[in-house]
Design a protein around this motif. Structure first.
Motif, PDB file in Angstrom:
ATOM      1  N   GLY A 183       0.808  -1.216   0.000  1.00  0.00           N
ATOM      2  CA  GLY A 183       0.000   0.000   0.000  1.00  0.00           C
ATOM      3  C   GLY A 183       0.843   1.268   0.000  1.00  0.00           C
ATOM      4  O   GLY A 183       2.077   1.231   0.102  1.00  0.00           O
ATOM      5  N   GLY A 184       0.136   2.385  -0.080  1.00  0.00           N
ATOM      6  CA  GLY A 184       0.808   3.680  -0.135  1.00  0.00           C
ATOM      7  C   GLY A 184       1.644   3.953   1.106  1.00  0.00           C
ATOM      8  O   GLY A 184       2.757   4.475   1.025  1.00  0.00           O
ATOM      9  N   LEU A 185       1.117   3.571   2.256  1.00  0.00           N
ATOM     10  CA  LEU A 185       1.849   3.869   3.494  1.00  0.00           C
ATOM     11  C   LEU A 185       3.162   3.103   3.573  1.00  0.00           C
ATOM     12  O   LEU A 185       4.172   3.635   4.030  1.00  0.00           O
TER      13      LEU A 185
ATOM     14  N   TRP B 276      -1.276  13.233   3.598  1.00  0.00           N
ATOM     15  CA  TRP B 276      -0.499  12.123   3.041  1.00  0.00           C
ATOM     16  C   TRP B 276       0.957  12.481   2.871  1.00  0.00           C
ATOM     17  O   TRP B 276       1.843  11.706   3.236  1.00  0.00           O
TER      18      TRP B 276
ATOM     19  N   CYS C 133       2.851  14.665  -2.951  1.00  0.00           N
ATOM     20  CA  CYS C 133       1.633  13.880  -3.163  1.00  0.00           C
ATOM     21  C   CYS C 133       0.807  14.636  -4.196  1.00  0.00           C
ATOM     22  O   CYS C 133       0.323  15.732  -3.918  1.00  0.00           O
TER      23      CYS C 133
ATOM     24  N   THR D 239      -5.782  13.157  -0.894  1.00  0.00           N
ATOM     25  CA  THR D 239      -7.097  12.536  -0.830  1.00  0.00           C
ATOM     26  C   THR D 239      -7.987  13.103   0.275  1.00  0.00           C
ATOM     27  O   THR D 239      -9.205  13.167   0.129  1.00  0.00           O
TER      28      THR D 239
ATOM     29  N   LYS E 126      -8.084   3.241  -4.761  1.00  0.00           N
ATOM     30  CA  LYS E 126      -8.824   4.462  -5.029  1.00  0.00           C
ATOM     31  C   LYS E 126      -9.365   4.452  -6.456  1.00  0.00           C
ATOM     32  O   LYS E 126     -10.520   4.732  -6.678  1.00  0.00           O
TER      33      LYS E 126
HETATM   34  C1  LIG Z   1      -5.038   6.060   0.548  1.00  0.00           C
HETATM   35  C2  LIG Z   1      -3.741   6.743   0.350  1.00  0.00           C
HETATM   36  C3  LIG Z   1      -2.544   6.246   0.887  1.00  0.00           C
HETATM   37  C4  LIG Z   1      -2.492   5.060   1.818  1.00  0.00           C
HETATM   38  O1  LIG Z   1      -2.745   3.878   1.235  1.00  0.00           O
HETATM   39  P1  LIG Z   1      -2.711   2.536   2.129  1.00  0.00           P
HETATM   40  O2  LIG Z   1      -3.060   1.530   1.111  1.00  0.00           O
HETATM   41  O3  LIG Z   1      -3.730   2.680   3.216  1.00  0.00           O
HETATM   42  O4  LIG Z   1      -1.343   2.373   2.654  1.00  0.00           O
HETATM   43  C5  LIG Z   1      -1.384   6.915   0.605  1.00  0.00           C
HETATM   44  N1  LIG Z   1      -1.377   8.038  -0.130  1.00  0.00           N
HETATM   45  C6  LIG Z   1      -2.510   8.550  -0.657  1.00  0.00           C
HETATM   46  C7  LIG Z   1      -2.447   9.786  -1.466  1.00  0.00           C
HETATM   47  C8  LIG Z   1      -3.726   7.927  -0.421  1.00  0.00           C
HETATM   48  O5  LIG Z   1      -4.856   8.435  -0.936  1.00  0.00           O
END
Ligand SMILES: *Cc1c(COP(=O)(O)O)cnc(C)c1O
Length: 368
Positions: free
Chosen positions: A75-77, A101, A147, A151, A199
Protein backbone atom coordinates in the motif's frame (compact mmCIF):
# COMPACT_ATOMS: atom_id res chain seq x y z
CA UNK A 1 -31.57 -3.03 -10.50
CA UNK A 2 -29.28 -0.06 -10.52
CA UNK A 3 -26.65 0.06 -7.81
CA UNK A 4 -26.30 3.09 -5.50
CA UNK A 5 -23.65 5.70 -6.26
CA UNK A 6 -20.65 5.13 -4.01
CA UNK A 7 -18.60 8.22 -3.08
CA UNK A 8 -16.10 6.38 -0.85
CA UNK A 9 -12.56 7.76 -0.76
CA UNK A 10 -11.13 4.25 -0.70
CA UNK A 11 -11.49 1.40 -1.03
CA UNK A 12 -13.71 2.94 -3.65
CA UNK A 13 -16.19 2.23 -6.42
CA UNK A 14 -15.12 -0.13 -9.19
CA UNK A 15 -16.77 0.05 -12.64
CA UNK A 16 -19.83 -2.21 -12.66
CA UNK A 17 -18.74 -3.84 -15.92
CA UNK A 18 -15.51 -4.89 -14.22
CA UNK A 19 -17.36 -6.40 -11.26
CA UNK A 20 -19.72 -8.24 -13.59
CA UNK A 21 -16.90 -9.66 -15.65
CA UNK A 22 -15.06 -10.76 -12.51
CA UNK A 23 -18.26 -12.42 -11.27
CA UNK A 24 -18.77 -14.24 -14.57
CA UNK A 25 -15.17 -15.48 -14.50
CA UNK A 26 -15.06 -16.27 -10.78
CA UNK A 27 -15.36 -20.06 -10.94
CA UNK A 28 -13.68 -20.73 -14.26
CA UNK A 29 -11.32 -18.26 -15.86
CA UNK A 30 -11.34 -18.68 -19.66
CA UNK A 31 -11.91 -22.43 -19.54
CA UNK A 32 -8.95 -23.04 -17.24
CA UNK A 33 -11.18 -24.69 -14.63
CA UNK A 34 -9.75 -22.33 -12.01
CA UNK A 35 -10.59 -19.05 -10.36
CA UNK A 36 -7.84 -16.47 -10.83
CA UNK A 37 -7.39 -16.68 -7.04
CA UNK A 38 -6.47 -20.34 -7.35
CA UNK A 39 -3.79 -20.00 -10.03
CA UNK A 40 -0.06 -20.28 -9.61
CA UNK A 41 1.47 -16.86 -10.18
CA UNK A 42 4.08 -18.62 -12.32
CA UNK A 43 1.61 -20.54 -14.50
CA UNK A 44 0.94 -19.54 -18.09
CA UNK A 45 -2.63 -18.45 -17.31
CA UNK A 46 -1.67 -15.92 -14.68
CA UNK A 47 1.43 -14.79 -16.58
CA UNK A 48 -0.86 -13.89 -19.50
CA UNK A 49 -3.11 -11.85 -17.15
CA UNK A 50 -0.08 -10.10 -15.69
CA UNK A 51 1.52 -9.31 -19.04
CA UNK A 52 -1.72 -7.93 -20.45
CA UNK A 53 -2.26 -5.75 -17.39
CA UNK A 54 1.28 -4.39 -17.59
CA UNK A 55 1.04 -3.68 -21.31
CA UNK A 56 -2.36 -2.01 -20.97
CA UNK A 57 -1.21 0.21 -18.12
CA UNK A 58 1.93 1.16 -20.03
CA UNK A 59 -0.22 2.15 -23.00
CA UNK A 60 -2.87 3.97 -20.95
CA UNK A 61 -0.38 6.05 -18.97
CA UNK A 62 2.14 6.33 -21.85
CA UNK A 63 4.89 5.01 -19.58
CA UNK A 64 8.23 5.34 -21.40
CA UNK A 65 10.33 2.23 -22.09
CA UNK A 66 13.00 3.25 -19.56
CA UNK A 67 10.53 2.98 -16.67
CA UNK A 68 9.71 -0.30 -14.93
CA UNK A 69 6.15 -1.04 -13.83
CA UNK A 70 6.08 -3.03 -10.58
CA UNK A 71 3.04 -4.65 -8.99
CA UNK A 72 3.77 -4.88 -5.28
CA UNK A 73 2.15 -5.29 -1.88
CA UNK A 74 2.19 -2.93 1.07
CA UNK A 75 0.00 0.00 0.00
CA UNK A 76 0.81 3.68 -0.14
CA UNK A 77 1.85 3.87 3.49
CA UNK A 78 4.44 1.10 3.14
CA UNK A 79 5.86 3.01 0.16
CA UNK A 80 6.56 5.90 2.50
CA UNK A 81 9.29 3.65 3.92
CA UNK A 82 10.11 1.65 0.78
CA UNK A 83 10.92 4.77 -1.24
CA UNK A 84 13.63 6.08 1.11
CA UNK A 85 14.91 2.53 1.57
CA UNK A 86 15.45 2.38 -2.19
CA UNK A 87 16.30 5.92 -3.20
CA UNK A 88 17.76 7.86 -0.28
CA UNK A 89 21.09 6.02 0.08
CA UNK A 90 20.81 7.08 3.71
CA UNK A 91 21.38 10.71 2.72
CA UNK A 92 18.60 13.27 2.38
CA UNK A 93 15.29 13.89 0.64
CA UNK A 94 13.12 16.98 0.14
CA UNK A 95 9.37 17.01 0.77
CA UNK A 96 6.59 19.29 -0.37
CA UNK A 97 3.82 19.02 2.20
CA UNK A 98 0.32 19.76 0.91
CA UNK A 99 -1.83 17.61 3.18
CA UNK A 100 -2.03 14.58 5.48
CA UNK A 101 -0.50 12.12 3.04
CA UNK A 102 2.66 14.02 2.17
CA UNK A 103 3.02 14.87 5.85
CA UNK A 104 2.88 11.17 6.72
CA UNK A 105 5.43 10.49 3.98
CA UNK A 106 7.98 12.93 5.34
CA UNK A 107 7.56 11.63 8.88
CA UNK A 108 8.14 8.03 7.82
CA UNK A 109 11.10 8.89 5.58
CA UNK A 110 12.75 10.48 8.60
CA UNK A 111 13.39 6.98 9.94
CA UNK A 112 15.70 6.23 7.02
CA UNK A 113 17.22 9.51 5.86
CA UNK A 114 17.48 13.19 6.57
CA UNK A 115 14.31 15.04 5.69
CA UNK A 116 14.03 18.62 4.49
CA UNK A 117 10.65 20.33 4.10
CA UNK A 118 10.96 22.40 0.92
CA UNK A 119 7.45 23.83 1.15
CA UNK A 120 4.33 23.38 3.23
CA UNK A 121 0.77 24.67 3.16
CA UNK A 122 0.17 23.69 6.78
CA UNK A 123 -0.27 27.33 7.81
CA UNK A 124 -3.45 27.64 5.74
CA UNK A 125 -4.81 24.26 6.82
CA UNK A 126 -3.69 22.48 3.61
CA UNK A 127 -6.00 24.45 1.35
CA UNK A 128 -3.59 25.83 -1.25
CA UNK A 129 -0.80 24.75 -3.56
CA UNK A 130 2.59 26.29 -2.77
CA UNK A 131 3.98 27.70 -6.03
CA UNK A 132 7.11 25.78 -7.14
CA UNK A 133 9.03 29.05 -7.53
CA UNK A 134 8.71 29.53 -3.76
CA UNK A 135 10.04 26.08 -2.80
CA UNK A 136 13.22 26.00 -0.76
CA UNK A 137 14.88 22.94 -2.27
CA UNK A 138 18.05 21.75 -0.60
CA UNK A 139 21.41 21.46 -2.39
CA UNK A 140 21.57 17.80 -3.30
CA UNK A 141 18.55 15.79 -2.15
CA UNK A 142 18.42 12.19 -3.38
CA UNK A 143 14.81 12.82 -4.38
CA UNK A 144 11.97 15.30 -4.01
CA UNK A 145 8.65 13.90 -2.84
CA UNK A 146 5.15 15.27 -3.27
CA UNK A 147 1.63 13.88 -3.16
CA UNK A 148 0.07 14.83 -6.48
CA UNK A 149 -3.46 14.42 -5.13
CA UNK A 150 -4.15 14.82 -1.42
CA UNK A 151 -7.10 12.54 -0.83
CA UNK A 152 -8.16 13.98 2.53
CA UNK A 153 -7.66 17.71 1.95
CA UNK A 154 -8.72 17.67 -1.70
CA UNK A 155 -5.63 19.44 -3.04
CA UNK A 156 -4.30 18.35 -6.44
CA UNK A 157 -1.35 19.45 -8.54
CA UNK A 158 -2.76 20.50 -11.91
CA UNK A 159 0.76 20.41 -13.32
CA UNK A 160 3.84 18.65 -11.98
CA UNK A 161 6.82 20.89 -11.21
CA UNK A 162 9.79 20.93 -13.55
CA UNK A 163 12.56 20.37 -10.99
CA UNK A 164 15.31 20.98 -13.55
CA UNK A 165 13.92 24.46 -14.21
CA UNK A 166 14.12 25.03 -10.45
CA UNK A 167 17.82 24.13 -10.54
CA UNK A 168 17.34 20.69 -9.01
CA UNK A 169 18.65 17.50 -10.65
CA UNK A 170 17.01 15.11 -8.19
CA UNK A 171 14.24 12.79 -9.36
CA UNK A 172 10.68 13.74 -8.47
CA UNK A 173 8.75 11.07 -6.56
CA UNK A 174 4.98 11.36 -6.68
CA UNK A 175 2.35 9.59 -4.59
CA UNK A 176 -0.44 9.35 -7.16
CA UNK A 177 -2.55 6.84 -5.21
CA UNK A 178 -5.80 8.72 -5.50
CA UNK A 179 -5.68 10.10 -9.03
CA UNK A 180 -3.71 7.55 -11.03
CA UNK A 181 -5.27 7.08 -14.47
CA UNK A 182 -7.59 10.07 -13.98
CA UNK A 183 -5.32 12.27 -16.12
CA UNK A 184 -2.08 11.85 -18.08
CA UNK A 185 1.30 11.87 -16.29
CA UNK A 186 4.18 13.98 -17.58
CA UNK A 187 6.94 11.36 -17.18
CA UNK A 188 9.60 13.83 -18.33
CA UNK A 189 9.17 15.43 -14.89
CA UNK A 190 8.94 12.25 -12.84
CA UNK A 191 11.52 9.78 -11.53
CA UNK A 192 9.06 7.47 -9.88
CA UNK A 193 5.39 7.25 -8.99
CA UNK A 194 3.60 4.99 -6.56
CA UNK A 195 0.03 4.36 -5.59
CA UNK A 196 -2.25 1.98 -3.78
CA UNK A 197 -4.83 0.49 -6.14
CA UNK A 198 -7.91 0.91 -4.01
CA UNK A 199 -8.82 4.46 -5.03
CA UNK A 200 -8.90 4.38 -8.79
CA UNK A 201 -7.70 1.03 -10.11
CA UNK A 202 -8.89 -1.99 -8.15
CA UNK A 203 -9.02 -3.66 -4.76
CA UNK A 204 -6.82 -2.91 -1.75
CA UNK A 205 -3.67 -4.98 -1.50
CA UNK A 206 -2.10 -4.05 -4.83
CA UNK A 207 0.47 -1.27 -4.99
CA UNK A 208 1.64 0.18 -8.25
CA UNK A 209 5.22 1.44 -8.64
CA UNK A 210 6.51 3.06 -11.83
CA UNK A 211 10.21 3.75 -11.54
CA UNK A 212 12.93 4.98 -13.90
CA UNK A 213 15.54 2.28 -14.47
CA UNK A 214 18.54 4.38 -13.47
CA UNK A 215 17.10 4.71 -9.94
CA UNK A 216 17.21 0.95 -9.35
CA UNK A 217 19.99 -0.86 -7.52
CA UNK A 218 20.74 1.53 -4.67
CA UNK A 219 18.64 0.06 -1.87
CA UNK A 220 19.93 0.28 1.68
CA UNK A 221 21.23 -2.97 3.18
CA UNK A 222 18.31 -2.92 5.61
CA UNK A 223 15.74 -2.86 2.80
CA UNK A 224 13.60 -6.04 2.86
CA UNK A 225 14.34 -8.07 -0.28
CA UNK A 226 10.66 -8.16 -1.26
CA UNK A 227 10.70 -4.34 -1.29
CA UNK A 228 13.95 -3.87 -3.19
CA UNK A 229 12.76 -2.38 -6.49
CA UNK A 230 15.69 -3.89 -8.39
CA UNK A 231 14.94 -7.41 -7.18
CA UNK A 232 11.25 -6.93 -7.86
CA UNK A 233 11.94 -5.55 -11.35
CA UNK A 234 14.45 -8.29 -12.20
CA UNK A 235 11.81 -10.87 -11.31
CA UNK A 236 8.87 -9.28 -13.20
CA UNK A 237 7.15 -8.50 -9.86
CA UNK A 238 7.37 -12.18 -8.89
CA UNK A 239 10.23 -12.21 -6.44
CA UNK A 240 7.51 -12.90 -3.90
CA UNK A 241 3.92 -13.80 -4.70
CA UNK A 242 2.31 -10.63 -6.03
CA UNK A 243 -1.32 -9.76 -5.18
CA UNK A 244 -2.62 -11.86 -8.05
CA UNK A 245 -6.35 -11.18 -7.75
CA UNK A 246 -5.72 -7.46 -7.38
CA UNK A 247 -3.61 -7.49 -10.54
CA UNK A 248 -6.42 -9.31 -12.36
CA UNK A 249 -9.07 -6.76 -11.29
CA UNK A 250 -6.74 -3.88 -12.11
CA UNK A 251 -6.22 -5.50 -15.52
CA UNK A 252 -9.98 -5.61 -16.11
CA UNK A 253 -10.14 -1.96 -15.07
CA UNK A 254 -7.39 -1.08 -17.57
CA UNK A 255 -9.39 -2.82 -20.30
CA UNK A 256 -12.46 -0.86 -19.23
CA UNK A 257 -10.43 2.37 -19.33
CA UNK A 258 -9.27 1.58 -22.85
CA UNK A 259 -12.90 1.25 -23.95
CA UNK A 260 -13.93 4.65 -22.57
CA UNK A 261 -14.48 7.52 -24.98
CA UNK A 262 -15.47 11.12 -24.38
CA UNK A 263 -15.57 14.08 -26.75
CA UNK A 264 -13.57 12.24 -29.40
CA UNK A 265 -10.94 11.16 -26.86
CA UNK A 266 -10.26 7.71 -25.47
CA UNK A 267 -8.57 6.07 -22.49
CA UNK A 268 -7.03 8.34 -19.88
CA UNK A 269 -7.59 11.46 -22.00
CA UNK A 270 -11.31 10.60 -22.11
CA UNK A 271 -11.29 10.09 -18.35
CA UNK A 272 -9.64 13.46 -17.86
CA UNK A 273 -12.33 15.22 -19.90
CA UNK A 274 -15.07 13.39 -17.99
CA UNK A 275 -13.41 14.04 -14.63
CA UNK A 276 -13.15 17.75 -15.43
CA UNK A 277 -16.84 17.90 -16.29
CA UNK A 278 -17.76 16.04 -13.09
CA UNK A 279 -15.59 18.27 -10.88
CA UNK A 280 -16.83 21.47 -12.56
CA UNK A 281 -20.43 20.45 -11.99
CA UNK A 282 -19.90 19.72 -8.29
CA UNK A 283 -17.65 22.68 -7.41
CA UNK A 284 -19.86 24.98 -9.45
CA UNK A 285 -22.88 24.02 -7.40
CA UNK A 286 -21.06 24.23 -4.05
CA UNK A 287 -19.64 27.67 -4.86
CA UNK A 288 -23.04 29.26 -5.57
CA UNK A 289 -24.71 27.59 -2.61
CA UNK A 290 -25.57 29.27 0.70
CA UNK A 291 -25.31 26.02 2.65
CA UNK A 292 -22.20 24.21 1.40
CA UNK A 293 -18.58 25.39 1.31
CA UNK A 294 -15.29 24.05 0.00
CA UNK A 295 -12.15 25.56 1.54
CA UNK A 296 -9.58 24.83 -1.18
CA UNK A 297 -8.15 27.59 -3.38
CA UNK A 298 -9.64 27.08 -6.88
CA UNK A 299 -6.30 26.40 -8.61
CA UNK A 300 -5.52 23.59 -6.19
CA UNK A 301 -8.86 21.84 -6.15
CA UNK A 302 -8.85 18.09 -6.65
CA UNK A 303 -10.93 16.60 -9.44
CA UNK A 304 -11.11 13.36 -7.48
CA UNK A 305 -11.82 14.25 -3.84
CA UNK A 306 -14.17 17.10 -3.03
CA UNK A 307 -14.32 17.88 0.69
CA UNK A 308 -17.17 20.18 1.67
CA UNK A 309 -18.98 21.35 4.78
CA UNK A 310 -22.49 22.34 5.70
CA UNK A 311 -22.43 25.83 7.21
CA UNK A 312 -24.86 24.52 9.81
CA UNK A 313 -23.11 21.38 11.01
CA UNK A 314 -26.07 20.38 13.16
CA UNK A 315 -27.59 19.22 9.86
CA UNK A 316 -24.80 16.72 9.16
CA UNK A 317 -26.61 13.61 10.34
CA UNK A 318 -29.82 14.50 8.51
CA UNK A 319 -27.80 15.22 5.38
CA UNK A 320 -26.06 11.84 5.46
CA UNK A 321 -29.25 9.93 6.25
CA UNK A 322 -31.09 11.61 3.36
CA UNK A 323 -28.20 10.88 1.02
CA UNK A 324 -28.16 7.23 1.96
CA UNK A 325 -31.91 6.96 1.45
CA UNK A 326 -31.35 8.22 -2.10
CA UNK A 327 -28.60 5.73 -2.84
CA UNK A 328 -25.73 8.20 -2.39
CA UNK A 329 -23.27 6.32 -0.19
CA UNK A 330 -20.18 7.08 1.94
CA UNK A 331 -20.24 10.88 1.82
CA UNK A 332 -18.96 11.37 5.37
CA UNK A 333 -15.65 13.28 5.50
CA UNK A 334 -12.38 11.90 6.85
CA UNK A 335 -12.34 11.81 10.66
CA UNK A 336 -9.34 14.16 10.79
CA UNK A 337 -11.13 17.03 9.00
CA UNK A 338 -14.84 16.27 9.53
CA UNK A 339 -17.60 17.52 7.24
CA UNK A 340 -18.32 15.71 4.00
CA UNK A 341 -16.29 14.40 1.13
CA UNK A 342 -17.41 13.26 -2.29
CA UNK A 343 -14.81 11.11 -4.01
CA UNK A 344 -15.58 11.08 -7.70
CA UNK A 345 -12.98 8.74 -9.16
CA UNK A 346 -12.97 7.30 -12.68
CA UNK A 347 -15.67 4.77 -11.81
CA UNK A 348 -18.15 7.53 -10.84
CA UNK A 349 -20.23 8.50 -13.89
CA UNK A 350 -21.38 12.05 -14.55
CA UNK A 351 -24.91 10.85 -13.74
CA UNK A 352 -23.74 10.02 -10.21
CA UNK A 353 -22.39 13.54 -9.68
CA UNK A 354 -25.61 14.95 -11.15
CA UNK A 355 -27.61 12.85 -8.68
CA UNK A 356 -25.48 14.23 -5.84
CA UNK A 357 -25.95 17.83 -7.03
CA UNK A 358 -29.71 17.28 -7.31
CA UNK A 359 -29.72 16.04 -3.73
CA UNK A 360 -27.55 18.93 -2.49
CA UNK A 361 -29.96 21.39 -4.09
CA UNK A 362 -33.05 19.74 -2.68
CA UNK A 363 -31.58 19.38 0.82
CA UNK A 364 -30.58 23.03 0.83
CA UNK A 365 -34.09 24.09 -0.23
CA UNK A 366 -35.80 22.11 2.51
CA UNK A 367 -33.46 23.56 5.15
CA UNK A 368 -33.51 27.19 3.98
C1 LIG B 1 -5.04 6.06 0.55
C2 LIG B 1 -3.74 6.74 0.35
C3 LIG B 1 -2.54 6.25 0.89
C4 LIG B 1 -2.49 5.06 1.82
O1 LIG B 1 -2.74 3.88 1.23
P1 LIG B 1 -2.71 2.54 2.13
O2 LIG B 1 -3.06 1.53 1.11
O3 LIG B 1 -3.73 2.68 3.22
O4 LIG B 1 -1.34 2.37 2.65
C5 LIG B 1 -1.38 6.92 0.60
N1 LIG B 1 -1.38 8.04 -0.13
C6 LIG B 1 -2.51 8.55 -0.66
C7 LIG B 1 -2.45 9.79 -1.47
C8 LIG B 1 -3.73 7.93 -0.42
O5 LIG B 1 -4.86 8.44 -0.94
Amino acid sequence: MTRPYNFSAGPAAIPEEVLQQAAAEMLDWHGSGMSVMEMSHRGKEFISIYEQAEADLRELLAVPANFKILFMQGGGLAENAIVPLNLSRGESADFVVTGSWSDKSQKEAGKYCEVHIAASNKADGHTSLPAPASWQLSKAPRYVHLCSNETIHGVEFQELPDLKALGCDAPLVIDFSSHVASRPVDWSRVGMAFGGAQKNIGPAGLTLVVVREDLLGHALKACPSAFDYKLVADNQSMYNTPPTYGIYIAGLTFQWLKRQTEAGLSGVAAMEARNKAKADLLYGFIDQSQLYTNPVAPEGRSRMNVPFRLRDESLNDAFLAGAKARGLLQLKGHKSVGGMRASIYNAMPLAGVQALVDYLREFEKTKA
